[in-house]
Design a protein around this motif. Structure first.
Motif, PDB file in Angstrom:
ATOM      1  N   ARG A 113       0.913  -1.304   0.019  1.00 17.42           N
ATOM      2  CA  ARG A 113      -0.050   0.098  -0.058  1.00 17.42           C
ATOM      3  C   ARG A 113       0.970   1.153  -0.069  1.00 17.42           C
ATOM      4  NH1 ARG A 113      -5.035  -1.506   4.041  1.00 17.42           N
ATOM      5  NH2 ARG A 113      -5.474  -3.616   3.072  1.00 17.42           N
ATOM      6  N   TYR A 114       1.547   1.367  -0.981  1.00 17.47           N
ATOM      7  CA  TYR A 114       2.492   2.226  -1.309  1.00 17.47           C
ATOM      8  C   TYR A 114       1.893   3.958  -1.448  1.00 17.47           C
ATOM      9  CZ  TYR A 114       7.303   3.920  -2.066  1.00 17.47           C
ATOM     10  OH  TYR A 114       8.632   4.562  -1.762  1.00 17.47           O
ATOM     11  N   THR A 115       1.302   4.283  -0.512  1.00 16.60           N
ATOM     12  CA  THR A 115       0.815   5.539  -0.619  1.00 16.60           C
ATOM     13  C   THR A 115       1.439   6.666  -0.137  1.00 16.60           C
ATOM     14  OG1 THR A 115      -0.776   5.218   1.360  1.00 16.60           O
ATOM     15  CG2 THR A 115      -1.763   4.383  -0.764  1.00 16.60           C
ATOM     16  N   VAL A 116       1.197   7.999  -0.569  1.00 20.17           N
ATOM     17  CA  VAL A 116       1.934   8.973   0.185  1.00 20.17           C
ATOM     18  C   VAL A 116       1.518   9.047   1.855  1.00 20.17           C
ATOM     19  CG1 VAL A 116       2.028  11.344   0.260  1.00 20.17           C
ATOM     20  CG2 VAL A 116       1.907  10.488  -2.030  1.00 20.17           C
ATOM     21  N   GLU A 117       0.234   8.948   2.058  1.00 19.07           N
ATOM     22  CA  GLU A 117       0.002   8.776   3.389  1.00 19.07           C
ATOM     23  C   GLU A 117       0.686   7.729   4.075  1.00 19.07           C
ATOM     24  OE1 GLU A 117      -4.024   8.276   6.308  1.00 19.07           O
ATOM     25  OE2 GLU A 117      -3.974   8.035   4.000  1.00 19.07           O
ATOM     26  N   ASN A 118       0.729   6.471   3.747  1.00 20.71           N
ATOM     27  CA  ASN A 118       1.328   5.522   4.514  1.00 20.71           C
ATOM     28  C   ASN A 118       2.806   5.838   4.583  1.00 20.71           C
ATOM     29  OD1 ASN A 118      -0.828   4.081   5.238  1.00 20.71           O
ATOM     30  ND2 ASN A 118      -0.596   2.727   3.380  1.00 20.71           N
ATOM     31  N   ARG A 119       3.609   6.385   3.542  1.00 23.29           N
ATOM     32  CA  ARG A 119       4.891   6.573   3.486  1.00 23.29           C
ATOM     33  C   ARG A 119       5.184   7.535   4.615  1.00 23.29           C
ATOM     34  NH1 ARG A 119       4.381   6.708  -2.017  1.00 23.29           N
ATOM     35  NH2 ARG A 119       4.925   8.551  -2.347  1.00 23.29           N
ATOM     36  N   THR A 120       4.272   8.923   4.538  1.00 24.51           N
ATOM     37  CA  THR A 120       4.477   9.573   5.585  1.00 24.51           C
ATOM     38  C   THR A 120       4.427   9.264   6.753  1.00 24.51           C
ATOM     39  OG1 THR A 120       3.705  11.365   3.726  1.00 24.51           O
ATOM     40  CG2 THR A 120       3.693  12.069   6.109  1.00 24.51           C
ATOM     41  N   LEU A 121       3.401   8.452   7.087  1.00 22.76           N
ATOM     42  CA  LEU A 121       3.366   7.959   8.466  1.00 22.76           C
ATOM     43  C   LEU A 121       4.583   7.324   9.026  1.00 22.76           C
ATOM     44  CD1 LEU A 121      -0.374   6.664   8.384  1.00 22.76           C
ATOM     45  CD2 LEU A 121       0.288   8.885   9.507  1.00 22.76           C
ATOM     46  N   VAL A 122       4.816   6.485   8.028  1.00 19.57           N
ATOM     47  CA  VAL A 122       6.190   5.406   8.628  1.00 19.57           C
ATOM     48  C   VAL A 122       7.321   6.479   8.806  1.00 19.57           C
ATOM     49  CG1 VAL A 122       7.928   3.816   7.766  1.00 19.57           C
ATOM     50  CG2 VAL A 122       5.556   3.389   7.524  1.00 19.57           C
ATOM     51  N   TYR A 123       7.559   7.379   7.789  1.00 21.70           N
ATOM     52  CA  TYR A 123       8.684   8.515   7.968  1.00 21.70           C
ATOM     53  C   TYR A 123       8.597   9.079   9.295  1.00 21.70           C
ATOM     54  CZ  TYR A 123      12.076  11.974   6.574  1.00 21.70           C
ATOM     55  OH  TYR A 123      13.248  12.890   6.893  1.00 21.70           O
ATOM     56  N   ASN A 124       7.446   9.507   9.759  1.00 21.57           N
ATOM     57  CA  ASN A 124       7.179  10.327  10.869  1.00 21.57           C
ATOM     58  C   ASN A 124       7.647   9.520  12.149  1.00 21.57           C
ATOM     59  OD1 ASN A 124       6.516  12.763   9.611  1.00 21.57           O
ATOM     60  ND2 ASN A 124       4.172  12.272   9.814  1.00 21.57           N
ATOM     61  N   ASP A 125       7.314   8.258  11.939  1.00 20.45           N
ATOM     62  CA  ASP A 125       7.487   7.324  13.159  1.00 20.45           C
ATOM     63  C   ASP A 125       8.787   7.156  13.371  1.00 20.45           C
ATOM     64  OD1 ASP A 125       4.954   6.891  13.563  1.00 20.45           O
ATOM     65  OD2 ASP A 125       4.686   5.068  12.385  1.00 20.45           O
ATOM     66  N   LEU A 126       9.813   6.841  12.327  1.00 21.52           N
ATOM     67  CA  LEU A 126      11.069   6.803  12.346  1.00 21.52           C
ATOM     68  C   LEU A 126      11.685   8.129  12.682  1.00 21.52           C
ATOM     69  CD1 LEU A 126      11.714   4.575   9.245  1.00 21.52           C
ATOM     70  CD2 LEU A 126      11.182   3.921  11.618  1.00 21.52           C
ATOM     71  N   LYS A 127      11.234   9.108  12.454  1.00 22.08           N
ATOM     72  CA  LYS A 127      11.934  10.768  12.849  1.00 22.08           C
ATOM     73  C   LYS A 127      11.842  10.782  14.237  1.00 22.08           C
ATOM     74  CE  LYS A 127       9.817  13.709  10.163  1.00 22.08           C
ATOM     75  NZ  LYS A 127       9.581  15.024   9.677  1.00 22.08           N
ATOM     76  N   ALA A 128      10.608  10.365  14.825  1.00 21.61           N
ATOM     77  CA  ALA A 128      10.317  10.494  16.004  1.00 21.61           C
ATOM     78  C   ALA A 128      11.494   9.260  16.818  1.00 21.61           C
ATOM     79  CB  ALA A 128       8.885  10.006  16.409  1.00 21.61           C
ATOM     80  N   ALA A 129      11.688   8.465  16.270  1.00 21.43           N
ATOM     81  CA  ALA A 129      12.654   7.422  17.010  1.00 21.43           C
ATOM     82  C   ALA A 129      14.030   8.082  17.166  1.00 21.43           C
ATOM     83  CB  ALA A 129      12.616   5.946  16.220  1.00 21.43           C
ATOM     84  N   ARG A 130      14.564   8.595  15.838  1.00 23.73           N
ATOM     85  CA  ARG A 130      15.548   9.235  15.817  1.00 23.73           C
ATOM     86  C   ARG A 130      15.810  10.386  16.691  1.00 23.73           C
ATOM     87  NH1 ARG A 130      20.561   9.616  12.645  1.00 23.73           N
ATOM     88  NH2 ARG A 130      21.952  10.707  14.175  1.00 23.73           N
ATOM     89  N   ALA A 131      14.632  11.043  16.554  1.00 16.88           N
ATOM     90  CA  ALA A 131      14.896  12.471  17.558  1.00 16.88           C
ATOM     91  C   ALA A 131      14.768  11.906  19.354  1.00 16.88           C
ATOM     92  CB  ALA A 131      13.467  13.428  17.388  1.00 16.88           C
ATOM     93  N   ARG A 132      14.168  10.866  19.286  1.00 14.47           N
ATOM     94  CA  ARG A 132      14.381  10.507  20.780  1.00 14.47           C
ATOM     95  C   ARG A 132      15.768   9.885  21.226  1.00 14.47           C
ATOM     96  NH1 ARG A 132       9.662   8.588  24.233  1.00 14.47           N
ATOM     97  NH2 ARG A 132      10.436   8.157  26.063  1.00 14.47           N
TER      98      ARG A 132
END
Length: 237
Positions: free
Chosen positions: A213-232
């Motif tokens: 399900r390679y949608t812009v929405e899903n890609r954005t959600l995953v990227y935001n999750d990973l950015k949060a992990a890196r920021a933590r």
């Protein structure tokens, strides 16, 4: 992060195995006779895992595992890969065909996507640690079954203790449910911080789901999750 497991905890864990249908936990080939002679049982493996001083010890205790039915069709045990000193640990559900062939997690199409995800937040694959909740391929790439997860998860938990990552990212529903001991689906759990034995845990979608399900929405959600992990991680240094 290592601690000594109380006997009561071992008893509760073994009782839970019985409740979900596990009737035995086999020792690695070549050690069963020795353990039987010494009066050992499943608690011996658990104690060795809890006191493991590194990934090499965990791998030694795992041996050529025949503890659950998944070993019947596997080609290779898929233990894990990456840095033993990783700040970030990714945990998926189980090996696929490519992983079973090569003995390394996330090397197929979903693995290449995971590598892209890792690079997107400024890491290389060798900087992190990658593992699964089970170490043998489930037939037909089905989800791991409860008895399989129960048998294999002590080895994953020992890996986590050995690495002591600053942050864990779980990939998909089976991995997230296992570490959080939850029945809630990934859609409701992802994007929010959780805790695994004192380690911040961020669930996100599995790379295979992202590819389907390679949608812009899903890609954005995953990227935001990973950015949060890196920021933590960055904030904890």
């Amino acid at each position: 992060m290592s601690r000594t497991v109380a006997r009561s905890e071992l008893v509760e864990w073994i009782r839970w195995l019985g409740e979900i249908g596990v009737r035995e936990m086999k020792l690695p080939a070549g050690t069963a006779g020795r353990e039987a002679e010494e009066g050992g049982d499943v608690t011996d493996d658990l104690a060795r895992l809890d006191n493991a001083d590194g990934l090499a010890t965990v791998r030694e205790v795992l041996g050529e595992c025949t503890r659950c039915k998944l070993h019947h069709q596997r080609k290779n045990i898929v233990f894990g890969v990456g840095s033993e000193n990783a700040d970030l640990m990714f945990i998926g559900e189980g090996p696929g065909a490519d992983e079973d062939d090569q003995g390394e997690p996330f090397v197929g199409r979903a693995g290449r996507k995971l590598t892209e995800m890792i690079k997107a937040i400024g890491y290389e694959r060798q900087d992190v640690y990658i593992a699964n909740i089970v170490k043998c391929r489930p037939p037909g790439n089905r989800d791991p079954q409860p008895d399989e997860v129960a048998t294999c998860s002590p080895f994953l938990f020992a890996q986590i203790r050995a690495i002591a990552p600053r942050v864990i990212v779980t990939l998909g529903s089976p991995a997230t449910k296992t570490l959080l001991d939850s029945r809630t689906g990934i859609t409701r759990l992802r994007g929010r911080w959780h805790d695994f034995q004192g380690i911040p845990l961020m669930p996100t979608f599995h790379p295979a789901y992202l590819l389907r399900r390679y949608t812009v929405e899903n890609r954005t959600l995953v990227y935001n999750d990973l950015k949060a992990a890196r920021a933590r991680i960055d904030a904890s240094e």
